[in-house]
Structure formats: C-alpha cells, structure tokens
Design an enzyme around this catalytic site. Structure first.
Site, PDB file in Angstrom:
ATOM      1  N   ASN A  10      59.802  46.328  51.666  1.00 47.41           N
ATOM      2  CA  ASN A  10      60.738  45.862  50.649  1.00 47.41           C
ATOM      3  C   ASN A  10      61.957  45.322  51.395  1.00 47.41           C
ATOM      4  O   ASN A  10      62.720  46.094  51.986  1.00 47.41           O
ATOM      5  CB  ASN A  10      61.108  47.037  49.755  1.00 47.41           C
ATOM      6  CG  ASN A  10      61.764  46.681  48.445  1.00 47.41           C
ATOM      7  OD1 ASN A  10      62.239  47.565  47.741  1.00 47.41           O
ATOM      8  ND2 ASN A  10      61.790  45.417  48.079  1.00 47.41           N
ATOM      9  N   CYS A  70      68.631  50.573  44.019  1.00 44.71           N
ATOM     10  CA  CYS A  70      67.459  50.224  44.824  1.00 44.71           C
ATOM     11  C   CYS A  70      67.283  51.312  45.881  1.00 44.71           C
ATOM     12  O   CYS A  70      68.115  51.446  46.787  1.00 44.71           O
ATOM     13  CB  CYS A  70      67.645  48.857  45.465  1.00 44.71           C
ATOM     14  SG  CYS A  70      66.282  48.373  46.537  1.00 44.71           S
ATOM     15  N   GLY A  71      66.204  52.074  45.775  1.00 43.73           N
ATOM     16  CA  GLY A  71      65.994  53.200  46.675  1.00 43.73           C
ATOM     17  C   GLY A  71      65.738  52.796  48.110  1.00 43.73           C
ATOM     18  O   GLY A  71      66.229  53.437  49.051  1.00 43.73           O
ATOM     19  N   HIS A 146      61.633  51.973  34.270  1.00 38.89           N
ATOM     20  CA  HIS A 146      60.309  51.775  34.855  1.00 38.89           C
ATOM     21  C   HIS A 146      59.220  52.115  33.852  1.00 38.89           C
ATOM     22  O   HIS A 146      59.342  53.077  33.082  1.00 38.89           O
ATOM     23  CB  HIS A 146      60.121  52.662  36.088  1.00 38.89           C
ATOM     24  CG  HIS A 146      61.014  52.309  37.224  1.00 38.89           C
ATOM     25  ND1 HIS A 146      60.620  51.499  38.263  1.00 38.89           N
ATOM     26  CD2 HIS A 146      62.302  52.653  37.482  1.00 38.89           C
ATOM     27  CE1 HIS A 146      61.619  51.356  39.108  1.00 38.89           C
ATOM     28  NE2 HIS A 146      62.657  52.044  38.661  1.00 38.89           N
ATOM     29  N   ASN A 177      60.862  47.346  35.136  1.00 37.36           N
ATOM     30  CA  ASN A 177      60.072  47.402  36.358  1.00 37.36           C
ATOM     31  C   ASN A 177      58.719  48.028  36.031  1.00 37.36           C
ATOM     32  O   ASN A 177      58.628  48.905  35.167  1.00 37.36           O
ATOM     33  CB  ASN A 177      60.783  48.245  37.416  1.00 37.36           C
ATOM     34  CG  ASN A 177      62.131  47.669  37.811  1.00 37.36           C
ATOM     35  OD1 ASN A 177      62.215  46.706  38.545  1.00 37.36           O
ATOM     36  ND2 ASN A 177      63.206  48.279  37.300  1.00 37.36           N
ATOM     37  N   GLU A 195      58.612  44.168  40.318  1.00 29.73           N
ATOM     38  CA  GLU A 195      60.014  44.488  40.083  1.00 29.73           C
ATOM     39  C   GLU A 195      60.671  43.487  39.147  1.00 29.73           C
ATOM     40  O   GLU A 195      60.497  42.272  39.298  1.00 29.73           O
ATOM     41  CB  GLU A 195      60.785  44.521  41.402  1.00 29.73           C
ATOM     42  CG  GLU A 195      60.476  45.732  42.268  1.00 29.73           C
ATOM     43  CD  GLU A 195      61.532  45.947  43.329  1.00 29.73           C
ATOM     44  OE1 GLU A 195      62.734  46.021  42.971  1.00 29.73           O
ATOM     45  OE2 GLU A 195      61.163  46.049  44.509  1.00 29.73           O
ATOM     46  N   ARG A 196      61.409  44.027  38.212  1.00 26.25           N
ATOM     47  CA  ARG A 196      62.208  43.197  37.316  1.00 26.25           C
ATOM     48  C   ARG A 196      63.201  42.374  38.135  1.00 26.25           C
ATOM     49  O   ARG A 196      63.984  42.909  38.911  1.00 26.25           O
ATOM     50  CB  ARG A 196      62.969  44.117  36.345  1.00 26.25           C
ATOM     51  CG  ARG A 196      63.925  43.429  35.409  1.00 26.25           C
ATOM     52  CD  ARG A 196      64.660  44.445  34.543  1.00 26.25           C
ATOM     53  NE  ARG A 196      65.462  45.366  35.344  1.00 26.25           N
ATOM     54  CZ  ARG A 196      66.138  46.391  34.822  1.00 26.25           C
ATOM     55  NH1 ARG A 196      66.089  46.651  33.531  1.00 26.25           N
ATOM     56  NH2 ARG A 196      66.837  47.173  35.607  1.00 26.25           N
ATOM     57  N   CYS A 204      58.887  49.856  46.414  1.00 25.82           N
ATOM     58  CA  CYS A 204      60.056  50.003  45.541  1.00 25.82           C
ATOM     59  C   CYS A 204      60.479  51.460  45.541  1.00 25.82           C
ATOM     60  O   CYS A 204      59.687  52.340  45.197  1.00 25.82           O
ATOM     61  CB  CYS A 204      59.718  49.543  44.127  1.00 25.82           C
ATOM     62  SG  CYS A 204      61.081  49.766  42.946  1.00 25.82           S
ATOM     63  N   GLY A 205      61.717  51.717  45.950  1.00 23.29           N
ATOM     64  CA  GLY A 205      62.193  53.092  46.047  1.00 23.29           C
ATOM     65  C   GLY A 205      62.372  53.764  44.704  1.00 23.29           C
ATOM     66  O   GLY A 205      61.909  54.885  44.492  1.00 23.29           O
ATOM     67  N   THR A 206      63.055  53.097  43.769  1.00 23.84           N
ATOM     68  CA  THR A 206      63.209  53.697  42.445  1.00 23.84           C
ATOM     69  C   THR A 206      61.854  53.774  41.744  1.00 23.84           C
ATOM     70  O   THR A 206      61.592  54.703  40.981  1.00 23.84           O
ATOM     71  CB  THR A 206      64.199  52.895  41.577  1.00 23.84           C
ATOM     72  OG1 THR A 206      63.788  51.530  41.509  1.00 23.84           O
ATOM     73  CG2 THR A 206      65.612  52.987  42.137  1.00 23.84           C
ATOM     74  N   GLY A 207      60.974  52.796  42.037  1.00 20.70           N
ATOM     75  CA  GLY A 207      59.626  52.839  41.483  1.00 20.70           C
ATOM     76  C   GLY A 207      58.840  54.018  42.004  1.00 20.70           C
ATOM     77  O   GLY A 207      58.076  54.662  41.270  1.00 20.70           O
TER      78      GLY A 207
END
Length: 259
Positions: A10, A70-71, A146, A177, A195-196, A204-207
């Site tokens: 990412n 963003c993670g 998400h 997302n 990702e949106r 994707c970290g938050t994902g």
C-alpha cells in the site's frame, strides 16, 4: 521534495509540510498519484504539526478526496517522522482525522499502531448482514467505513468489476471501503481490498482491522491477514482496541518540479 513509502504494498507519497508551505489542489494530488504521468501512489500524506501530538497525518486518497485514517499510512508516517527529525523515539502519538493514534517502533523494524475499538453502528452504513452482488457483507467503522464479505475462493473475485459497484451502492451515503476475505484457518485469512477513493490496493490497514473486527469473535486473539502486497498482523488489547502490526518501507526519494 517527496519520499515514496509503502506498507505491505500500500504505497504513499510523503511530503514534509511542517512549515505549512505545501498546498495541493485536488487536481495536483490526482496527477502526483498517477502511475503513468506522475509519481504513482495510493495516496499522499503530508507530515504536519499538531498541538496535541508529535505530528498530524494530513492524508488524501489518489482521487484527491480527504481520508479520515489509513493504517498502513500512519505506520509509514511514523517512520518518516523519525527519519526527518532524526529521533530515536520508540513510541509516537500521531494526530489523524480519526483521532490520535499511538504508534510503536518494534525491534524488528516493523511498527504497531493502536487503531482503537471498532464501531458497528454508524450513519455511513446499515446494520448488517446485507446481501450485495450475491455476497453477505457485515459493516464496521475504524474511523472510516468498511464492508467485509466472506467468500469461498478469493481468486475468483474480480475487484475492478465488483468493487466499484459496492463502493457506490445506494446503501452507503458516503461510499464505502470493501474487503473480501477467504478463511484459510481460524487465525489466517486471505484478503483483497477495494478502497474508497483509491480503487484496488495491495493492502489496507483499516481494512485489515475491519476484517479482524468481524472474524475475531470466538477465534484466537491473534490473526494474520495475507494481502496481495504482504502480510499484516492483528491482535486486541485488554480494552478491546485493535493493534495493527506491519512493515513500513522507504522506497526512494525525489523531487517533482511540474506543479
């Protein structure tokens, strides 16, 4: 001057903007992130000052839209901040649009970030599960929203086709997302993400946190998620907050003179 970083594939353009001299328009952000006519990235992160933390993460998606969190990016920003300030600190506080995140530099050069507790009720999405494109989705917010769907064979998912349909579905007033997960074992999942504002990304970290929030109940407390760009490692602390661990890699630096 810019720096290119990635976390499990990412990738981000990082700019030291602690002096506040850099202001980018939406069109400039889109150009910089373009992989053919610009530098190429999933998003841009401006390192800025914060009155309540070590720094502020000013993050934009590759389409120029503002992102809350963003993670993978926050880990990259932590490494970038340490390099720019020549600091030997092992723990940082980073201000984001989703609140202050605590980031720890580990002995193996990976970074861990406390991503906070998941939120399962939000104005950005309905109460799940919900069937979309013949897949059952559950929903969670990790500072951004998400949709997480379990599939039998993730290799059969055509992200470029199904991702935009779900991202822009009428159920999600601010878009969403999208993560697809395939269970390998109770503590190991394969994941693909749309990702949106950025489209298909390698991780994707938050994902990753959203997937963990959905699958963690009744499972082992530590889960490994395999994304196309690499692996991320998830766990939970005693407060029910999700801890994300993964790499942060500086790829190169350069100068962009066309804006």
């Amino acid at each position: 001057e810019f720096f290119k970083y990635h976390g499990a594939g990412n990738d981000f353009i990082l700019i030291d903007n602690r002096d506040g001299a850099t202001e980018l328009s939406k069109e400039q952000i889109v150009l910089l992130c373009d992989r053919h006519q610009g530098i190429g990235a999933d998003g841009i992160i401006l390192l800025e000052t914060s009155p309540k933390a070590d720094c502020f993460m000013n993050y934009y998606n590759s389409d120029g839209s503002v992102a809350e969190m963003c993670g993978n990016g926050v880990r990259c920003l932590a490494k970038f901040f340490l390099a720019q300030t020549k600091s030997n600190a092992k723990e940082l506080s980073i201000d984001t649009r989703a609140g202050i995140k605590k980031v720890i530099k580990n002995d193996d050069e990976s970074f861990s970030v406390n991503m906070g507790a998941p939120i399962f009720s939000h104005a950005d999405f309905p109460k799940g599960p919900l069937i979309l494109e013949n897949i059952s989705f559950d929903f969670v917010s990790m500072g951004n929203s998400h949709a997480v769907g379990l599939v039998k064979d993730i290799s059969q998912i055509n992200l470029s086709s199904i991702g935009p349909k779900i991202e822009n579905d009428a159920h999600f007033p601010n878009k969403i997302n999208v993560e697809f997960m395939e269970k390998v074992s109770n503590d190991y999942f394969k994941v693909k993400v749309w990702e949106r504002g950025s489209g298909e990304t390698l991780a994707c970290g938050t994902g990753a946190c959203a997937v963990y929030a959905i699958v963690r109940q009744g499972l082992t407390p530590k889960v490994t998620l395999e994304f196309p760009g690499g692996k991320l490692f998830l766990s939970e602390n005693e407060k029910g907050e999700i801890v994300l661990r993964g790499p942060a890699v500086c790829v190169f630096k350069g100068r962009y003179d066309k804006i």
